[in-house]
Design a protein around this motif. Sequence first.
Motif, PDB file in Angstrom:
ATOM      1  N   PHE A 208     -32.340 -15.069  16.432  1.00 25.03           N
ATOM      2  CA  PHE A 208     -31.289 -14.259  17.045  1.00 25.03           C
ATOM      3  C   PHE A 208     -31.209 -14.521  18.545  1.00 25.03           C
ATOM      4  CE2 PHE A 208     -30.153  -9.974  18.862  1.00 25.03           C
ATOM      5  CZ  PHE A 208     -28.794 -10.080  18.593  1.00 25.03           C
ATOM      6  N   GLY A 209     -32.367 -14.701  19.183  1.00 22.39           N
ATOM      7  CA  GLY A 209     -32.376 -14.983  20.610  1.00 22.39           C
ATOM      8  C   GLY A 209     -31.772 -16.337  20.942  1.00 22.39           C
TER       9      GLY A 209
ATOM     10  N   TRP B 270     -28.080 -15.968  20.749  1.00 21.46           N
ATOM     11  CA  TRP B 270     -27.651 -15.227  21.944  1.00 21.46           C
ATOM     12  C   TRP B 270     -27.584 -16.158  23.154  1.00 21.46           C
ATOM     13  CZ3 TRP B 270     -27.390  -9.601  22.188  1.00 21.46           C
ATOM     14  CH2 TRP B 270     -27.167  -9.090  23.466  1.00 21.46           C
TER      15      TRP B 270
ATOM     16  N   LEU C  87     -24.661 -18.567  22.978  1.00 23.70           N
ATOM     17  CA  LEU C  87     -23.365 -17.907  23.136  1.00 23.70           C
ATOM     18  C   LEU C  87     -22.972 -17.751  24.604  1.00 23.70           C
ATOM     19  CD1 LEU C  87     -21.049 -16.537  21.630  1.00 23.70           C
ATOM     20  CD2 LEU C  87     -22.354 -14.397  21.693  1.00 23.70           C
ATOM     21  N   ILE C  88     -23.949 -17.597  25.491  1.00 25.54           N
ATOM     22  CA  ILE C  88     -23.638 -17.371  26.911  1.00 25.54           C
ATOM     23  C   ILE C  88     -22.927 -18.580  27.535  1.00 25.54           C
ATOM     24  CG2 ILE C  88     -24.660 -16.969  29.180  1.00 25.54           C
ATOM     25  CD1 ILE C  88     -26.775 -15.249  27.801  1.00 25.54           C
TER      26      ILE C  88
ATOM     27  N   LEU D  33     -23.934 -10.438  28.740  1.00 25.44           N
ATOM     28  CA  LEU D  33     -24.962 -10.891  27.795  1.00 25.44           C
ATOM     29  C   LEU D  33     -26.191 -11.419  28.535  1.00 25.44           C
ATOM     30  CD1 LEU D  33     -22.832 -12.757  25.094  1.00 25.44           C
ATOM     31  CD2 LEU D  33     -23.924 -10.522  24.894  1.00 25.44           C
TER      32      LEU D  33
ATOM     33  N   ALA E 243     -29.959  -9.804  28.368  1.00 20.50           N
ATOM     34  CA  ALA E 243     -31.110 -10.629  27.984  1.00 20.50           C
ATOM     35  C   ALA E 243     -32.234 -10.501  29.005  1.00 20.50           C
ATOM     36  CB  ALA E 243     -30.682 -12.083  27.836  1.00 20.50           C
TER      37      ALA E 243
ATOM     38  N   SER F 179     -33.886  -7.173  28.558  1.00 23.25           N
ATOM     39  CA  SER F 179     -34.674  -7.179  27.324  1.00 23.25           C
ATOM     40  C   SER F 179     -35.997  -7.913  27.526  1.00 23.25           C
ATOM     41  CB  SER F 179     -33.868  -7.834  26.202  1.00 23.25           C
ATOM     42  OG  SER F 179     -34.644  -7.943  25.023  1.00 23.25           O
TER      43      SER F 179
ATOM     44  N   LEU G  92     -34.733 -10.466  20.809  1.00 21.50           N
ATOM     45  CA  LEU G  92     -34.329 -11.768  21.346  1.00 21.50           C
ATOM     46  C   LEU G  92     -35.519 -12.716  21.452  1.00 21.50           C
ATOM     47  CD1 LEU G  92     -31.880 -10.661  24.195  1.00 21.50           C
ATOM     48  CD2 LEU G  92     -31.344 -11.326  21.848  1.00 21.50           C
TER      49      LEU G  92
END
Length: 316
Positions: free
Chosen positions: A38-39, A42, A45-46, A68, A72, A75, A169
Amino acid sequence: MAGLSPIRRLHDWWQRRRLSAAGQPLGAQRLFLMPTRFGVIWAVLIPVLLLFGINYQNNLAYGLAFWLFAVALVSLWRGWRNLHGVSLTASASGEVFAGDLAHLSVRLSAARHRHALRVVLVAGPGQVAAAEGEIRGSELILPLAVPSLHRGQWRLPPLRLESAWPLGLVRLVAWVDSGVELLVYPAPGETGEAHARRRGQGLAPQDFAGLRRFEPGDGPARLAWKQWSRTGVLSTKAFSLPPRRQRWLDYDACSGEPEARLSRLCAQLLDYHRAGDLYGLRLPGVELAPANGPAQRRRALQALARWAAPSPRSGS
């Protein structure tokens, strides 16, 4: 160190670098970041959103990409603080026979609330034990049950402490050397003989020990009716336990491979202990005098666990 290969030196350096001692609070140098699937999505996607915003001059794409990225970073910071400063200790309880589960108690301590902590122990290929929880006060105790595969002295591999909190993440990972060593006894096998006599069994007329006062619950067959007819006092016949026999657990008297012999001796040892017999142990190079009781049982099991079979070269 001079005679070690570069690969061996690199391995030793990595072990010193990653391992923390039991009871020592985890420092920044002992925490490792590992991205999750998932990380990774992520993170990919940035830049995609940034390229989309640059190409189409879309402010919404810019804002979403920076948002985002900021989430991150927060997180990562929160996850790092969640694991930083946690200390881990472990202890084992109970006896362990080869093939059985070794039960461990893992204690996690911290000065404040910690979330979603997971302890993993990899004992071998496909042999993984894990437990998870969160520290609500100052400590958390997690039970672990790991299979013991072989007889003998077994030092547990490092425990892995990890957490993917808060968003999943990344996984924050730390390895802790628990320092726990277990003495694994042989797996009890078939004894190869019948042990029908047990404590309190096999009573015969010659085991008669006298009369005692009648107590409610005594069976009619145990009552001394002749004594009652003469004196009018109801008594119960008392019997003594059969005499304890002296046994020898002899390695040379067993057949088969060394581990099969030790398994048979272990089963016989447990039978003799339950029967209350006196027993001694003879192994090549080891001899225990006959005795009984918990101390003798412990000494004999430890001798079976620690005994090393001679190599074929030394035996020739």
